[in-house]
Design an enzyme around this catalytic site. Structure first.
Site, mmCIF file in Angstrom:
data_model
loop_
_atom_site.group_PDB
_atom_site.id
_atom_site.type_symbol
_atom_site.label_atom_id
_atom_site.label_comp_id
_atom_site.label_asym_id
_atom_site.label_seq_id
_atom_site.Cartn_x
_atom_site.Cartn_y
_atom_site.Cartn_z
ATOM 1 C CB CYS A 94 -2.427 -0.143 10.798
ATOM 2 S SG CYS A 94 -2.871 0.387 12.481
ATOM 3 C CG HIS A 126 -3.748 -4.856 11.667
ATOM 4 N ND1 HIS A 126 -2.565 -4.578 11.045
ATOM 5 C CD2 HIS A 126 -3.871 -3.948 12.679
ATOM 6 C CE1 HIS A 126 -1.969 -3.560 11.646
ATOM 7 N NE2 HIS A 126 -2.743 -3.154 12.636
#
Length: 499
Positions: free
Chosen positions: A340, A424
């Site tokens: 991310c 994630h």
């Protein structure tokens, strides 16, 4: 009644795991159960199937209740940022940006939403187990409280207060918590739970008896400290409480397998570091969190995790010398993974007029990608195949990372041994995790043999352990009476109390 609130004498008193344990115990009794946390502050979050962002703890508690997590289980989520403010998520979507003072002005608009969410869950489920936030004795915040006694009073919830005896001072904390509350709030405090006790609980008997005599409220149980419970830690205080490997490392043939050393950069505003837990569950993997260049020198794999503030944490990487050390590693072909915000930092250029408002900033230039921040937040679950392995994950970001080359990688791209993903949770996919670790080990000429570790099974084992903890050490009869009948009438007032 059909609901109860688990409060605590302080943050990290064990509210989340006790709530999860109660959920699992109740499900075993044949009841339908839902968790609820009116307001959570955490940078570890999860995206539900319908695209709502909630705290990881509430997703874990839903798993304990054997149901799918939903946005209404955590209607308000606060995500601290770099400018002394937090993003306010309402029903899983961005609602406002607020600092500690301006947030008070927003609360009147949040209160009815919270009430509706709790009422809906109480209609749909046999029992709702609510978790408080921080401590109910934060008297400077009581007037506008949404998650503790403000919620309990509005919904007439019986409250049990948990205290962490491992930190010391638990009796003073429990008595003081009660004595700082108003008579109306005290009327709902129905009992105490001592958490994280080491040793023989009989040693506490005199203290427990005295607390009951002083407060007129029972201690419902003494929960022992059990090792290896990590379960979706909510804040960075829990970093390093990694899962105990499901396979005993002493059973590994050291002549055939190398210990794979993984260094995770502990960014100042690190988020979703629960992404690392599945790696730490592997018996041949040693995870450490690092803040200095020398700490990554011997690592086989370096991970740049998520962050709530990409540009600010990228600046920190450069100031500490970690950026230069990471770049040098990449040039030597040593494995590097960005997740991310970590992926964004690896890009060539970042355009941010939203989060940091820094404009155009140079990234580390280790992946052929560019980043552009947008006001709309991306929240979705994802699925793909990689090297014949299915991988799932979820996205939480304002920054859109566009790859301009490189090799395909789930949620991003790769260039030789440098990988980036916007997903994630992808290491929770067992086959993908073990394939990736094998690939990383090969890049540094180390031997990694995939194990049969199942991360979902490890999580389930721990949830069962929490259910056992409640069944074995809590007065479950008294607990059910509180859930079904509410707080007993005429509980004594303990002075001085709040006005």
């Amino acid at each position: 009644m059909n609901a109860i609130l688990v409060a605590g004498t302080a943050s990290d008193a064990g509210k989340s795991v006790i709530t999860a344990g109660i959920c699992r115990w109740l499900v075993r009794q044949g009841l339908t159960v839902a968790p609820f946390k009116a307001q959570n502050m955490s940078l570890n979050s999860f995206v539900t199937a319908d695209g709502c962002e909630i705290g990881r703890a509430q997703a874990m508690q839903a798993a304990a209740a054997r149901i799918e997590p939903e946005g209404i289980m955590n209607p308000v989520l606060l995500k601290p940022g770099a400018r002394n403010s937090s993003q306010v998520m309402l029903l899983g979507q961005p609602f406002a940006e607020a600092d500690a003072l301006s947030y008070a002005d927003i609360k009147p608009r949040l209160r009815p939403v919270i009430a509706d969410c709790l009422a809906t869950l109480r209609q749909r489920f046999d029992v709702v187990v609510c978790e408080g936030a921080g401590s109910p004795a934060e008297i400077n915040l009581r007037k506008d409280d949404l998650a503790n006694m403000g919620l309990a009073r509005a919904a007439r919830l019986p409250v049990i207060v948990a205290g962490d005896i491992d930190k010391g001072g638990v009796f003073a904390a429990m008595f003081g918590t009660l004595a700082l509350l108003s008579p109306e709030d005290q009327a709902l405090i129905a009992g105490f739970v001592v958490n994280k006790f080491r040793g023989d609980a009989r040693l506490l008997a005199s203290g427990l008896d005295m607390l009951t005599k002083l407060t007129g409220r029972p201690v419902l149980g003494v929960l022992p400290l059990i090792s290896g419970i990590w379960l979706d830690t909510e804040d960075s205080l829990g970093i390093g409480t990694h899962p105990t490997p499901a396979v005993n490392p002493t059973k590994i043939n050291k002549a055939d397998v190398d210990l794979l050393r993984v260094a995770v950069v502990k960014l100042p505003r690190i988020s979703n570091f629960t992404d690392i837990d599945p790696l730490a569950a592997e018996p041949a993997v040693a995870v450490s969190y690092v803040t200095m260049p020398r700490e990554i020198a011997d690592a086989d794999l370096v991970i740049l995790p998520g962050s709530r503030s990409t540009v600010a944490d990228l600046r920190w990487l450069r100031d500490t010398g970690l950026a230069a050390a990471i770049t040098a590693r990449a040039s030597e072909g040593k494995p590097l993974l960005g997740i991310c915000a970590g992926y964004q930092m690896l890009a060539g250029q970042i355009r941010d007029d939203v989060e940091s408002r820094a404009g155009t900033v140079d990234g580390l230039g280790l992946l052929p990608a560019t980043v552009r921040f947008q006001p709309t937040k991306v929240l979705r679950q994802c699925r793909a195949d990689y090297k014949s392995e299915q991988v799932t994950g979820y996205q939480i970001h304002h920054g859109i990372t566009e790859a301009h080359g490189g090799e395909t990688f789930p949620g991003g791209c790769a260039d030789k041994s440098t990988f980036g993903t916007s997903w994630h949770g992808l290491f929770e996919s067992d086959g993908f995790r073990q394939a990736f670790l094998t690939q990383a080990a090969n890049a540094v000429n180390r031997t990694y043999i995939p194990t049969n570790v199942s991360f979902p099974a490890e999580r389930e084992r721990q949830l069962d352990a929490l259910g056992d903890l409640i069944a074995d050490h809590l007065d479950t009869g008294a607990l059910m009476r509180l859930i079904e009948g509410g707080a007993p009438a005429a509980l004594p007032f303990i002075p001085p109390g709040a006005p």
